[in-house]
Design a protein around this motif. Sequence first.
Motif, PDB file in Angstrom:
ATOM      1  N   THR A  15       0.777  -1.297  -0.012  1.00  0.00           N
ATOM      2  CA  THR A  15       0.116   0.224   0.078  1.00  0.00           C
ATOM      3  C   THR A  15       0.788   1.262   0.033  1.00  0.00           C
ATOM      4  O   THR A  15       0.523   2.183  -0.760  1.00  0.00           O
ATOM      5  CB  THR A  15      -0.917  -0.064   1.217  1.00  0.00           C
ATOM      6  N   GLU A  16       1.840   1.396   0.743  1.00  0.00           N
ATOM      7  CA  GLU A  16       2.569   2.629   0.876  1.00  0.00           C
ATOM      8  C   GLU A  16       3.414   3.116  -0.448  1.00  0.00           C
ATOM      9  O   GLU A  16       3.328   4.033  -0.640  1.00  0.00           O
ATOM     10  CB  GLU A  16       3.546   2.670   2.289  1.00  0.00           C
ATOM     11  N   ARG A  20       2.748   5.877  -2.904  1.00  0.00           N
ATOM     12  CA  ARG A  20       3.897   7.034  -3.174  1.00  0.00           C
ATOM     13  C   ARG A  20       3.929   7.039  -4.701  1.00  0.00           C
ATOM     14  O   ARG A  20       4.156   8.115  -5.244  1.00  0.00           O
ATOM     15  CB  ARG A  20       4.822   6.399  -2.433  1.00  0.00           C
ATOM     16  N   GLY A  47      -1.385  10.841  -2.059  1.00  0.00           N
ATOM     17  CA  GLY A  47      -1.035   9.764  -1.388  1.00  0.00           C
ATOM     18  C   GLY A  47      -2.229   9.093  -0.776  1.00  0.00           C
ATOM     19  O   GLY A  47      -2.633   8.031  -0.760  1.00  0.00           O
ATOM     20  N   THR A  51      -4.155   5.803  -1.666  1.00  0.00           N
ATOM     21  CA  THR A  51      -4.513   4.567  -0.637  1.00  0.00           C
ATOM     22  C   THR A  51      -5.661   4.179  -0.586  1.00  0.00           C
ATOM     23  O   THR A  51      -6.098   3.041  -0.458  1.00  0.00           O
ATOM     24  CB  THR A  51      -3.866   5.281   0.652  1.00  0.00           C
TER      25      THR A  51
END
Length: 202
Positions: A15-16, A20, A47, A51
């Motif tokens: 996810t991160e 990004r 972001g 997400t």
Amino acid sequence: MQMTNTPRTATGEDTEPVARVLARAFGDDPMMCWFFPEGVSRPAALGSYFTTLFTRQYLPYGMCERTDGAVAFWVPPEAQDKAVPDAETIRELTELLGERAEPFRRSVEAAAANAPQEPHWYLAVLGADPVAQGRGQGAALLRSGLARADADGLPVYLESSKEVNLAVYGHFGFEVLEEVRLPENGPTLWVMRRAPRGSEGV
């Protein structure tokens, strides 16, 4: 920085990095700049936006793939009625967008009005980090999804608000069907379609 352009399935653990990459990829996208007009806060807002889309919408129902520097969200034909924002997703996006929530809602409605009726694959999101552009990252993900659509014998649809992308998608066989002017002086959205191909690929 050494990057691999081999597509792999994106999971919740990604996810991160997924958010990004997409925040950087869409930092100058006309639609995203319209939704998030404040340049200073746009990276963080994007972001959060991606997400939410990834975790609540496309990860559960779509086909999400990534390379080291690019991400693609696809929706197969059997998930078209599922991969739509539910009430909680809409609430999260509304809070995130603030005063831009209403233009966003109207834009979604405008895009939905042009949704194809035939069975198809849908390329919902494709973006490459600027540092990865020109290295085949996005193209690898595009070929991966197109191969699945071709195996099904189905067309692929997408929308883009970035005119420079039209030639890129045209190289892969996409043709512009419509130019949709979004409400409230929004940007132009190009609706594109690619007919299925045989086993020779793209």
